[in-house]
Design a protein around this motif. Structure first.
Motif, short mmCIF file in Angstrom:
data_model
loop_
_atom_site.label_atom_id
_atom_site.label_comp_id
_atom_site.label_asym_id
_atom_site.label_seq_id
_atom_site.Cartn_x
_atom_site.Cartn_y
_atom_site.Cartn_z
N LEU A 1 0.86 -1.16 0.44
CA LEU A 1 0.11 0.43 0.39
C LEU A 1 0.55 1.12 -0.15
O LEU A 1 0.28 2.46 -0.79
CB LEU A 1 -0.86 0.18 1.19
CG LEU A 1 -2.20 -0.68 1.77
CD1 LEU A 1 -2.96 -0.99 2.24
CD2 LEU A 1 -3.32 -0.70 0.14
N CYS A 2 1.76 1.49 0.85
CA CYS A 2 2.36 2.48 1.42
C CYS A 2 3.81 2.20 1.66
O CYS A 2 3.93 0.81 2.34
CB CYS A 2 1.88 3.47 1.68
SG CYS A 2 1.50 3.16 3.45
N GLU A 3 4.91 3.06 1.92
CA GLU A 3 5.52 3.17 2.47
C GLU A 3 6.11 3.86 3.09
O GLU A 3 6.01 5.55 3.83
CB GLU A 3 7.35 3.54 1.32
CG GLU A 3 7.37 2.90 0.16
CD GLU A 3 8.73 2.67 -0.35
OE1 GLU A 3 9.58 4.45 -0.55
OE2 GLU A 3 8.97 2.00 -1.19
N ILE A 4 6.66 3.62 4.83
CA ILE A 4 6.63 4.20 5.82
C ILE A 4 7.64 3.78 6.61
O ILE A 4 8.54 3.42 6.87
CB ILE A 4 5.16 3.18 7.27
CG1 ILE A 4 3.83 3.36 6.76
CG2 ILE A 4 5.72 4.42 8.52
CD1 ILE A 4 2.62 2.99 7.47
N GLU A 5 8.38 5.29 7.33
CA GLU A 5 9.03 5.42 7.82
C GLU A 5 9.32 5.51 9.63
O GLU A 5 8.31 6.02 9.90
CB GLU A 5 10.17 7.19 7.33
CG GLU A 5 11.34 6.80 8.43
CD GLU A 5 11.65 8.36 8.41
OE1 GLU A 5 13.71 8.82 8.65
OE2 GLU A 5 11.20 9.13 7.61
N THR A 6 9.62 4.08 10.04
CA THR A 6 9.20 3.85 11.14
C THR A 6 10.36 4.36 12.13
O THR A 6 11.61 5.57 11.44
CB THR A 6 9.74 2.14 11.35
OG1 THR A 6 10.95 1.64 10.74
CG2 THR A 6 8.56 1.57 10.58
N ASP A 7 11.22 3.98 13.37
CA ASP A 7 12.26 4.76 13.85
C ASP A 7 13.13 3.63 14.05
O ASP A 7 14.43 3.80 14.10
CB ASP A 7 11.69 4.20 15.85
CG ASP A 7 11.50 3.20 16.05
OD1 ASP A 7 10.78 2.20 15.07
OD2 ASP A 7 11.68 2.20 17.02
N LYS A 8 13.10 3.18 12.94
CA LYS A 8 14.69 2.00 12.48
C LYS A 8 14.57 2.56 10.85
O LYS A 8 15.87 2.51 10.57
CB LYS A 8 14.18 0.92 13.36
CG LYS A 8 14.02 -0.03 14.40
CD LYS A 8 15.60 -0.02 14.46
CE LYS A 8 15.29 -0.58 16.30
NZ LYS A 8 16.83 0.09 17.13
N ALA A 9 13.62 2.33 10.00
CA ALA A 9 13.76 1.87 8.59
C ALA A 9 12.41 1.84 7.85
O ALA A 9 11.88 2.23 8.19
CB ALA A 9 14.82 0.52 8.25
#
Length: 359
Positions: A37-45
């Protein structure tokens, strides 16, 4: 049409919020379970969010570039196949409703008490006694310490007394008002009342783009989630974990000779690959070192997963070489290179950087 809600998920154990990097589906586009669905920037990557349902993407609630989106926030709506996605029901913003009620109710109370702030009474006529923090605050803002009401022992003006005086004192607003009649033309000098000599402004002003930086100015640099978490974790580890340092000199001549022999056979390995192998074998021979600390006490680990540091444009990340003690140096080298490239491309999976036992 009743929607299927897509919420910001927890894509890592320590994730509290995320950034929407890119939508991989458009509104009105069919979506199958497992589709990205989408790309999400987490606290790691940067992690790809996959759909759990079949349907049609009806409405994107959080556009690309949305930052600091809390977990559980509605980011998109889907409808089942066969339904008109343009007629999707958009739920009301539940989180925004309670603050609006409080915000509307709050102004009702303050109008009843706009006039009570009386001018603060001066302190006793004797010698003033100020704490260092109170003296610094009052000197910085150019406020007469005699106006403060001391609450400390033996008439000491404390930091809280100084802060309360700043809240009640209209001095910062009165100075420009006094200077306004004398200089009606737009001259910025009245607003900049210089603080007493030897003091500095409490908050330096922001620098202005296109103009040379003045002394004491600064430029805000937005931090990514990764860098923000790096700063938090480093501060946490330094302040909560006892540190001990030891150094030893090692003769690496045999390792360097072995590297040359392997290079003649077109096998390229680094010194770091040998160090990873040596650390893993040592942990296997000394299992009492392969231990972490939990809230209940030491926890012996059965696995030996070595975390390696990889510097990327977004910050430092530590992918894991799993079961390093059972791998040869050449396999460790190949794994390290592949993980480092995935880290720089932002394509590491959560299981590739979580669960390391030694770094």
């Amino acid at each position: 049409v009743s929607p299927l809600k897509v919420q910001m998920p927890a894509l890592s154990p320590t994730m509290e919020e995320g950034n929407i990097v890119k939508w991989l589906k458009k509104e009105g586009e069919a979506v199958a379970a497992g589709d990205a669905l989408c790309e999400i920037e987490t606290d790691k990557a940067v992690v790809t969010l996959e759909s759990n349902d079949d349907g049609v993407l009806a409405k994107i609630m959080m556009e690309e570039g949305s930052r600091n989106v809390p977990l559980g926030t509605l980011i998109a709506l889907m409808v089942e196949e066969g339904h008109d996605w343009k007629q999707v029901e958009i739920p009301p913003p539940e989180a925004a409703a309670p603050p609006a009620i409080h915000a509307a109710a709050a102004p009702v109370v303050p109008p009843a008490a706009p006039s009570p702030p009386p001018p603060p009474k001066p302190a006793s006529s004797g010698q003033l006694r100020l704490s260092p923090a109170a003296r610094h605050i009052l000197d910085t803002h150019g406020v007469d310490p005699k106006l403060a009401t001391p609450t400390g022992p033996r008439g000491l003006i404390t930091k809280e007394d100084a802060l309360n005086l700043l809240k009640m004192s209209p001095a910062p607003k009165a100075t420009p008002a006094m200077a306004a009649p004398a200089a009606p033309s737009p001259v910025p000098t009245p607003a900049a009342t210089p603080p007493p000599t030897g003091s500095r402004p409490n908050i330096p002003p922001l620098s202005v783009p296109g103009k040379p930086g003045a002394p004491g100015t600064f430029t805000e640099i937005p931090a990514s989630n990764v860098r923000r978490v790096i700063a938090q974790r480093l501060t946490q580890s330094k302040s909560t974990i006892p540190h001990a340092y030891a150094s030893v000199d090692c003769d690496m001549a045999a390792v360097m000779d072995l590297r040359k022999d392997l290079a003649n056979e077109q096998i390229k390995v680094s010194v770091n690959d040998f160090i990873i192998k040596a650390a893993a074998v040592t942990l296997k021979e000394m299992p009492e070192v392969n231990v972490t600390w939990s809230g209940d006490g030491p926890r012996a680990l059965d696995s030996i997963h070595i975390s390696i540091a990889v510097a990327t444009d977004k910050g430092l990340i530590t992918p894991i070489i799993k079961d390093a003690a059972n791998k040869g140096v050449q396999e460790i080298s190949a794994n390290a290179k592949a993980l480092a490239q995935k880290a720089r491309d932002g394509k590491l999976l959560p299981e590739e950087y979580q669960g390391g036992s030694f770094r």
